[in-house]
Motif scaffolding. Structure first.
Motif, PDB file in Angstrom:
ATOM      1  N   GLN A  99       0.822  -1.208   0.000  1.00 50.95           N
ATOM      2  CA  GLN A  99       0.000   0.000   0.000  1.00 50.95           C
ATOM      3  C   GLN A  99       0.859   1.262   0.000  1.00 50.95           C
ATOM      4  O   GLN A  99       0.524   2.257  -0.649  1.00 50.95           O
ATOM      5  CB  GLN A  99      -0.939  -0.016   1.206  1.00 50.95           C
ATOM      6  CG  GLN A  99      -2.060  -1.031   1.087  1.00 50.95           C
ATOM      7  CD  GLN A  99      -2.818  -1.231   2.386  1.00 50.95           C
ATOM      8  OE1 GLN A  99      -2.276  -1.029   3.489  1.00 50.95           O
ATOM      9  NE2 GLN A  99      -4.078  -1.631   2.280  1.00 50.95           N
ATOM     10  N   GLU A 106      -2.667   4.063  -6.899  1.00 54.90           N
ATOM     11  CA  GLU A 106      -3.256   2.735  -6.745  1.00 54.90           C
ATOM     12  C   GLU A 106      -3.812   2.212  -8.076  1.00 54.90           C
ATOM     13  O   GLU A 106      -4.352   2.982  -8.888  1.00 54.90           O
ATOM     14  CB  GLU A 106      -4.376   2.766  -5.707  1.00 54.90           C
ATOM     15  CG  GLU A 106      -3.897   2.959  -4.264  1.00 54.90           C
ATOM     16  CD  GLU A 106      -3.583   4.397  -3.896  1.00 54.90           C
ATOM     17  OE1 GLU A 106      -3.137   4.632  -2.760  1.00 54.90           O
ATOM     18  OE2 GLU A 106      -3.774   5.297  -4.749  1.00 54.90           O
ATOM     19  N   THR A 108      -6.486   0.005 -10.277  1.00 50.67           N
ATOM     20  CA  THR A 108      -7.898  -0.364 -10.156  1.00 50.67           C
ATOM     21  C   THR A 108      -8.311  -1.282 -11.302  1.00 50.67           C
ATOM     22  O   THR A 108      -7.679  -1.299 -12.368  1.00 50.67           O
ATOM     23  CB  THR A 108      -8.796   0.887 -10.178  1.00 50.67           C
ATOM     24  OG1 THR A 108      -8.599   1.588 -11.420  1.00 50.67           O
ATOM     25  CG2 THR A 108      -8.483   1.815  -9.021  1.00 50.67           C
ATOM     26  N   ILE A 112     -12.570  -0.694  -8.956  1.00 56.49           N
ATOM     27  CA  ILE A 112     -12.252  -1.189  -7.603  1.00 56.49           C
ATOM     28  C   ILE A 112     -10.739  -1.405  -7.493  1.00 56.49           C
ATOM     29  O   ILE A 112     -10.100  -1.852  -8.445  1.00 56.49           O
ATOM     30  CB  ILE A 112     -12.992  -2.511  -7.322  1.00 56.49           C
ATOM     31  CG1 ILE A 112     -14.504  -2.299  -7.438  1.00 56.49           C
ATOM     32  CG2 ILE A 112     -12.635  -3.055  -5.938  1.00 56.49           C
ATOM     33  CD1 ILE A 112     -15.310  -3.569  -7.340  1.00 56.49           C
ATOM     34  N   LYS A 113     -10.197  -1.089  -6.329  1.00 56.07           N
ATOM     35  CA  LYS A 113      -8.757  -1.279  -6.139  1.00 56.07           C
ATOM     36  C   LYS A 113      -8.345  -2.715  -6.422  1.00 56.07           C
ATOM     37  O   LYS A 113      -8.950  -3.653  -5.914  1.00 56.07           O
ATOM     38  CB  LYS A 113      -8.338  -0.905  -4.707  1.00 56.07           C
ATOM     39  CG  LYS A 113      -8.046   0.561  -4.523  1.00 56.07           C
ATOM     40  CD  LYS A 113      -7.212   0.846  -3.283  1.00 56.07           C
ATOM     41  CE  LYS A 113      -7.836   0.289  -2.021  1.00 56.07           C
ATOM     42  NZ  LYS A 113      -7.009   0.649  -0.834  1.00 56.07           N
ATOM     43  N   ASP A 114      -7.298  -2.852  -7.213  1.00 60.50           N
ATOM     44  CA  ASP A 114      -6.815  -4.185  -7.601  1.00 60.50           C
ATOM     45  C   ASP A 114      -5.679  -4.604  -6.664  1.00 60.50           C
ATOM     46  O   ASP A 114      -4.497  -4.548  -7.012  1.00 60.50           O
ATOM     47  CB  ASP A 114      -6.344  -4.140  -9.059  1.00 60.50           C
ATOM     48  CG  ASP A 114      -6.025  -5.522  -9.609  1.00 60.50           C
ATOM     49  OD1 ASP A 114      -6.108  -6.485  -8.835  1.00 60.50           O
ATOM     50  OD2 ASP A 114      -5.680  -5.608 -10.792  1.00 60.50           O
ATOM     51  N   ASP A 115      -6.051  -5.026  -5.453  1.00 62.07           N
ATOM     52  CA  ASP A 115      -5.050  -5.356  -4.429  1.00 62.07           C
ATOM     53  C   ASP A 115      -4.152  -6.516  -4.864  1.00 62.07           C
ATOM     54  O   ASP A 115      -2.945  -6.495  -4.599  1.00 62.07           O
ATOM     55  CB  ASP A 115      -5.747  -5.716  -3.113  1.00 62.07           C
ATOM     56  CG  ASP A 115      -6.389  -4.505  -2.455  1.00 62.07           C
ATOM     57  OD1 ASP A 115      -5.764  -3.426  -2.483  1.00 62.07           O
ATOM     58  OD2 ASP A 115      -7.496  -4.628  -1.927  1.00 62.07           O
ATOM     59  N   MET A 118      -1.436  -5.320  -7.219  1.00 64.66           N
ATOM     60  CA  MET A 118      -0.467  -4.462  -6.522  1.00 64.66           C
ATOM     61  C   MET A 118       0.445  -5.286  -5.616  1.00 64.66           C
ATOM     62  O   MET A 118       1.659  -5.051  -5.570  1.00 64.66           O
ATOM     63  CB  MET A 118      -1.200  -3.385  -5.717  1.00 64.66           C
ATOM     64  CG  MET A 118      -1.813  -2.298  -6.582  1.00 64.66           C
ATOM     65  SD  MET A 118      -2.449  -0.876  -5.643  1.00 64.66           S
ATOM     66  CE  MET A 118      -3.892  -1.597  -4.866  1.00 64.66           C
TER      67      MET A 118
END
Length: 499
Positions: A99, A106, A108, A112-115, A118
């Motif tokens: 993070q 960030e 996406t 939506i955040k693409d955790d 990442m």
């Protein structure tokens, strides 16, 4: 990737009537480490901030690829490939490594955040830089050198081509510092990153740097590269350009000469074998380079940092630091270097800040007589010439008057041992003279005063004797202030740094 250097020519910078930089020339070449050295107040930090876009020069030009560039902010500089990692890291502790690496950019997917992407990218990035931490680890769980490397990697992944490191090894021990600098050297060479390293630790600097520039009084006094870089030349350039060489005026000797503070073989985190004595009625000055342990000793005596070994005696009695309440109960008062951060309560009045540690004196039958407490504070502040609306929030006062309020608190405590860390930091010349007078009066009352200062002139003006800290230790050898000059004092500190 371009091989062109980042060049500064004729850089001048002043703040009001004070000129800090006087036409400085400096450049850093891709794939090399350029050490920027100099004593306290030499202009290093100001030059660094100009190069990194945190400040703008008054005159002079910044050049990249033979084109003039101008930065309005660090973000603007980063767009051009220039980044700076300061002593105070900018990572957010409660976020993960991934993070932090993607903070502000960030990824996406479908809004939506693409955790997952990442985290996967962050793991590959950390592996590429040989940093053995997991992308899902919270930054708060990392060691200090790991945090520094995460910030370095974050900047490099934002395509930084020139990286400035401000005292990166101050909080590290020998092995950690060596590993950190070896990693920086490897990255600079492999990825052709130009690195500027600001540090006081000469052995560390010389183990990795390709080029050295020394500033003194806002001008370049030494530039060397390759085989021309030597410890002896660096120390000579710093010591030899002390502009003020007069000795301090004769000092009043301690009234009783009775030893009050005794420290023997004290150790703690990044402190070792500290020995020193201070007398009643004396002002003992402590000098040293950044990271030498000066402030850490005061914090240890006040109980905000742990003591792991050695012995302390105050007034002949054993003393074990536990915390600030116990320190105050033992007659110790401390003024910290950063008054706005941990010196006062901003929303409280000046009067309230003065009596904060002594409210129990004004309590009867469970009630605090605030009028009585405020009257005592007002009388103390009047005696030391504090100006402003003292019943209002302390933040409404000038820096000098805020500092006087903190001295008023010391007087209100009636402390026997007074620890002062950079007591005139951020105050104007007039307030500085008033504060010197307050400190002298405290010592004349028989109190033991210990002053840490980065300003040689200040210590020569105030102190009866001065000890020098080196690499977290002090042998207790004290020199009478009237036997010293600025050049002598610098030599004591820098010769040890070069040893």
């Amino acid at each position: 990737m371009s091989d062109d250097p980042y060049r500064a020519t004729g850089i001048k910078k002043g703040f009001g009537a004070i000129q800090v930089l006087h036409g400085v020339d400096f450049e850093v070449r891709p794939g090399t480490i350029h050490a920027l050295l100099g004593h306290n107040g030499a202009g290093k930090s100001t030059l660094l901030k100009i190069l990194a876009g945190a400040q703008q020069q008054d005159a002079g030009v910044l050049m990249m690829a033979d084109e003039a560039v101008s930065f309005s902010s660090p973000r603007d500089a980063l767009k051009k490939g220039v980044a700076c990692v300061y002593q105070e890291l900018r990572l957010i502790p409660n976020l993960t490594v991934a993070q932090n690496l993607f903070l502000g950019r960030e990824l996406t997917k479908h809004g939506i955040k693409d955790d997952a992407t990442m985290v996967g990218y962050a793991r590959k990035l950390l592996a590429d830089y040989h940093l053995r931490v997991d992308a899902n680890d919270p930054v708060s769980a990392l060691s200090h050198p790991e945090k520094q490397m995460v910030e370095v990697i974050a900047n490099l992944d934002r395509k930084a081509r020139f990286l400035f490191l401000d005292e990166p090894t101050t909080a590290l021990d020998g092995n950690q510092a060596r590993d950190m600098l070896d990693a920086v050297k490897r990255i600079a060479t492999a990825r052709q990153i130009g690195v500027v390293l600001v540090s006081h630790k000469l052995d560390e600097v010389l183990s990795v740097c390709d080029e050295v520039t020394v500033l003194s009084g806002g001008v370049v006094v030494l530039h060397a590269q390759g085989d021309g870089v030597s410890k002896e030349a660096i120390v000579a350039s710093i010591v030899g350009h002390a502009t003020h060489t007069t000795t301090a005026p004769p000092r009043r000797k301690s009234a009783s000469g009775e030893t009050f503070l005794e420290i023997a073989a004290l150790s703690g985190p990044r402190l070792s074998s500290i020995t020193l004595n201070a007398n009643k009625g004396e002002i003992l000055g402590i000098f040293g380079l950044v990271g030498s342990g000066r402030s850490r000793l005061l914090r240890t005596l006040y109980g905000t940092e742990p003591m792991t070994g050695g012995e302390i005696r105050i007034g002949g009695e054993p003393y074990q630091p536990v915390g600030p309440p116990e320190a105050m109960a033992s007659g110790i008062a401390m003024l910290t270097e950063e008054r706005k951060r941990d010196g006062f309560i901003p929303l409280m009045s000046a009067l309230g800040n003065v009596v904060l540690p002594t409210l129990s004196r004004y309590r009867k039958a469970g009630l605090v007589y605030h009028a009585l407490a405020s009257n005592s504070a007002r009388q103390i502040l009047a005696r030391i010439g504090t100006r402003g609306e003292l019943g209002n929030q302390i933040t409404a006062l000038s820096g000098g008057n805020q500092q006087k309020v903190l001295f008023g608190r010391i007087i209100e405590q009636d402390a026997r041992l007074i620890l002062l860390d950079e007591p005139t930091k951020g105050v104007d010349i007039g307030a500085k003279a008033d504060i010197y007078d307050i400190i002298r009066r405290l010592s004349q009352q028989g109190r033991c005063v210990v002053v840490v200062s980065s300003e040689e002139e200040e210590l020569l003006e105030l102190a009866d004797r001065i000890v020098v800290f080196r690499h977290g230790t002090c042998d207790g050898h004290a020199i009478a202030a009237d036997q010293l000059t600025i050049a002598n004092l610098r030599r004591e500190a820098w010769t040890a740094a070069a040893a």
